[in-house]
Design a protein around this motif. Structure first.
Motif, PDB file in Angstrom:
ATOM      1  N   MET A  69       0.789  -1.216   0.000  1.00  0.00           N
ATOM      2  CA  MET A  69       0.000   0.000   0.000  1.00  0.00           C
ATOM      3  C   MET A  69       0.831   1.280   0.000  1.00  0.00           C
ATOM      4  O   MET A  69       0.337   2.343  -0.344  1.00  0.00           O
ATOM      5  N   TRP A  70       2.074   1.173   0.382  1.00  0.00           N
ATOM      6  CA  TRP A  70       2.903   2.372   0.548  1.00  0.00           C
ATOM      7  C   TRP A  70       4.113   2.337  -0.372  1.00  0.00           C
ATOM      8  O   TRP A  70       4.342   3.245  -1.165  1.00  0.00           O
ATOM      9  N   ARG A  71       4.897   1.275  -0.314  1.00  0.00           N
ATOM     10  CA  ARG A  71       6.131   1.216  -1.091  1.00  0.00           C
ATOM     11  C   ARG A  71       5.885   0.860  -2.554  1.00  0.00           C
ATOM     12  O   ARG A  71       6.495   1.449  -3.456  1.00  0.00           O
ATOM     13  N   PHE A  72       5.013  -0.105  -2.793  1.00  0.00           N
ATOM     14  CA  PHE A  72       4.805  -0.582  -4.162  1.00  0.00           C
ATOM     15  C   PHE A  72       4.394   0.523  -5.135  1.00  0.00           C
ATOM     16  O   PHE A  72       4.945   0.607  -6.238  1.00  0.00           O
ATOM     17  N   PRO A  73       3.435   1.400  -4.787  1.00  0.00           N
ATOM     18  CA  PRO A  73       3.043   2.428  -5.756  1.00  0.00           C
ATOM     19  C   PRO A  73       4.183   3.346  -6.183  1.00  0.00           C
ATOM     20  O   PRO A  73       4.336   3.633  -7.370  1.00  0.00           O
ATOM     21  N   TYR A  74       4.997   3.803  -5.221  1.00  0.00           N
ATOM     22  CA  TYR A  74       6.009   4.769  -5.647  1.00  0.00           C
ATOM     23  C   TYR A  74       7.190   4.120  -6.371  1.00  0.00           C
ATOM     24  O   TYR A  74       7.797   4.742  -7.251  1.00  0.00           O
ATOM     25  N   ILE A  75       7.538   2.864  -6.048  1.00  0.00           N
ATOM     26  CA  ILE A  75       8.607   2.239  -6.832  1.00  0.00           C
ATOM     27  C   ILE A  75       8.087   1.852  -8.217  1.00  0.00           C
ATOM     28  O   ILE A  75       8.842   1.848  -9.190  1.00  0.00           O
ATOM     29  N   THR A  76       6.803   1.525  -8.317  1.00  0.00           N
ATOM     30  CA  THR A  76       6.216   1.259  -9.635  1.00  0.00           C
ATOM     31  C   THR A  76       6.223   2.525 -10.484  1.00  0.00           C
ATOM     32  O   THR A  76       6.530   2.487 -11.672  1.00  0.00           O
ATOM     33  N   GLY A  77       5.881   3.664  -9.860  1.00  0.00           N
ATOM     34  CA  GLY A  77       5.923   4.928 -10.575  1.00  0.00           C
ATOM     35  C   GLY A  77       7.330   5.290 -11.009  1.00  0.00           C
ATOM     36  O   GLY A  77       7.544   5.841 -12.095  1.00  0.00           O
TER      37      GLY A  77
ATOM     38  N   PHE B   5      -2.442   5.558  -8.883  1.00  0.00           N
ATOM     39  CA  PHE B   5      -2.042   6.194 -10.144  1.00  0.00           C
ATOM     40  C   PHE B   5      -3.150   7.028 -10.792  1.00  0.00           C
ATOM     41  O   PHE B   5      -2.880   8.137 -11.262  1.00  0.00           O
ATOM     42  N   PRO B   6      -4.409   6.569 -10.837  1.00  0.00           N
ATOM     43  CA  PRO B   6      -5.459   7.460 -11.335  1.00  0.00           C
ATOM     44  C   PRO B   6      -5.572   8.745 -10.508  1.00  0.00           C
ATOM     45  O   PRO B   6      -5.809   9.819 -11.058  1.00  0.00           O
ATOM     46  N   THR B   7      -5.365   8.636  -9.195  1.00  0.00           N
ATOM     47  CA  THR B   7      -5.443   9.825  -8.343  1.00  0.00           C
ATOM     48  C   THR B   7      -4.304  10.788  -8.616  1.00  0.00           C
ATOM     49  O   THR B   7      -4.516  12.004  -8.760  1.00  0.00           O
ATOM     50  N   THR B   8      -3.088  10.278  -8.703  1.00  0.00           N
ATOM     51  CA  THR B   8      -1.943  11.152  -8.934  1.00  0.00           C
ATOM     52  C   THR B   8      -2.008  11.814 -10.309  1.00  0.00           C
ATOM     53  O   THR B   8      -1.716  13.011 -10.448  1.00  0.00           O
ATOM     54  N   PHE B   9      -2.415  11.077 -11.328  1.00  0.00           N
ATOM     55  CA  PHE B   9      -2.510  11.655 -12.675  1.00  0.00           C
ATOM     56  C   PHE B   9      -3.646  12.665 -12.755  1.00  0.00           C
ATOM     57  O   PHE B   9      -3.528  13.683 -13.433  1.00  0.00           O
TER      58      PHE B   9
END
Length: 454
Positions: free
Chosen positions: A40-48, A279-283
């Motif tokens: 929930m925390w690390r995976f999104p930003y390393i994926t980005g 990702f939909p939220t950040t974009f």
């Protein structure tokens, strides 16, 4: 020698604590251990940072090649030995040297919990601020996060997390760990789906979803491969004794191979849904998806503040992460609890209370090192929190995984039977444990510790 091994296996079955998971309870608890802050925390930003969908696909492949074989190996050691993450090795007829490695793994889990509880505390703090609206009174979210870590609040929330964790663990395997995971894991799934549906209606959300779901293989590098492999290991809670400990509570009738597949599937599903929220939220709000931990605690609050009912959806988001965090802190605390109960014959209540207090005490320097209150807690360019995180994540966890792969692949002959695999799958599994997983885990260790770089 064969008779001695058979006798050891028989004794291991009789030496358990008597506490057992039900079939569904074990799978949910194992998923809960795996689905934590890593997803929930690390995976999104390393994926980005490492290419979106291409990185997600690489992570999936790494989980299949290394993560699931090691997961099955740890479950086999736990159920075969019917002991804690140290004694399970010797109960399977191994030299006591292996038990020593197990103690290192247990200490690693204990120290990980000490700083993991701090981050889990952040999620509870932000959930409260969001539901009350205080989070959105000041739009300087970076300063808010800095102010939090410059105060004593992380210590307070660390205490709350460990208190909640201890209250659950103290009730035992069935009435505590299993019952809570039966509530938290479905609850987490519901929250993920609700938030996923909500963000898909944001303007620009489709672009974020496309970034996450349409791979661009030109963005993949050797570095991204090592990061994906390391995260596959971390996201399944491997190398920290939790899976071995949970394995000791698994009924002999439970299929370990099916349980492994279920945990892996759950891990992927939760990571996928988390990505379809982040990702939909950040974009949609023009935010940077690869900015590190600040993505969750700085960038996303800015997004929630700009959407209708943002206080509600922001609160639900942080409650969701808190659920994921607590299912992991539960599994981490159970590792040393199982050890001291067996080693010293202490009661579960006494073990939980003592270890929770000790964990809180050793975690306070990590919590205080994040601000500027105590300068000497920052050295070598890293805070005390970062040093503890670095040593545990980059040294202890790969070492724990390497120990299990070598033990099951080369030392313990009963692993084949305990796994319950058919002949063809057994050959594949042993090949991965003997020739693929050790090499890749060693490379991850060399890369993450900074010995090799790209």
């Amino acid at each position: 020698m064969k008779d001695q091994k058979q006798e050891g296996a028989s004794q291991s079955e009789e030496s358990g604590t008597g506490e057992r998971f039900t079939s569904s309870g074990f799978i949910l608890a194992a998923i809960g251990s795996a689905v934590g802050l890593g997803n929930m925390w690390r995976f999104p930003y390393i994926t980005g940072k490492y290419g979106g969908a291409a990185f997600f696909l690489l992570f999936f492949i790494c989980m299949l090649l290394v993560g699931l074989p090691v997961l099955l190996a740890e479950l086999s050691v736990g159920r075969g030995g019917r002991g804690n993450a140290s004694s399970s090795f010797t109960r399977l007829g191994a030299h006591k040297m292996w038990s020593g490695f197990g103690v290192i793994i247990i200490l690693g889990a204990f120290v990980i919990l000490s700083f993991y509880a701090i981050v889990a505390g952040w999620t509870l703090h932000y959930a409260m601020l969001s539901f009350t609206g205080q989070l959105f009174e000041n739009n300087d979210f970076a300063q808010q996060f800095s102010d939090l870590n410059g105060s004593w609040m992380p210590v307070f929330w660390q205490f709350i997390v460990l208190l909640l964790t201890g209250l659950i663990i103290i009730r035992g395997v069935s009435a505590g760990i299993e019952k809570v995971n039966k509530i938290f894991i479905p609850g987490l799934l519901v929250l993920l789906i609700v938030l996923c549906v909500r963000v898909m209606f944001l303007d620009g959300a489709g672009e974020g979803a496309a970034f996450f779901l349409k791979p661009d293989f030109s963005k993949l590098t050797a570095e991204s491969a090592f990061v994906a492999l390391g995260h596959a290991f971390l996201s399944l809670s491997l190398g920290m004794g939790t899976i071995i400990t949970y394995g000791a509570y698994v009924d002999k009738r439970q299929s370990l191979s099916l349980a492994t597949a279920a945990v892996g599937t759950g891990n992927i599903v939760y990571a996928l849904l988390a990505g379809l929220i982040i990702f939909p939220t950040t974009f949609a709000f023009g935010l940077e998806a690869s900015q590190g931990p600040g993505l969750v605690f700085v960038a996303l609050p800015a997004a929630f503040s700009a959407m209708p009912l943002g206080w509600l959806f922001g609160g639900l988001f942080f409650v969701m992460i808190a659920f994921a965090s607590l299912t992991s802190t539960i599994s981490l605390l159970e590792v040393p609890v199982a050890f001291v109960r067996e080693k010293f014959g202490w009661s579960r209540s006494f073990s939980v209370i003592l270890l929770s207090i000790l964990c809180f005490v050793i975690g306070v320097p990590s919590a205080l090192s994040l601000g500027d209150k105590i300068p000497w807690l920052t050295f070598g360019g890293k805070s005390f929190f970062d040093w503890v995180d670095f040593v545990c994540t980059n040294i202890v966890l790969p070492l724990g995984g390497l120990v299990v792969t070598i033990f099951v692949g080369y030392v313990w002959k009963g692993g084949a039977k305990e796994s319950g695999l058919s002949a063809w799958w057994l050959r594949v599994w042993l090949f991965m444990l003997r020739y693929v997983a050790p090499i890749l885990v060693l490379l991850v260790f060399l890369y993450s510790s900074g010995i090799i770089s790209f």
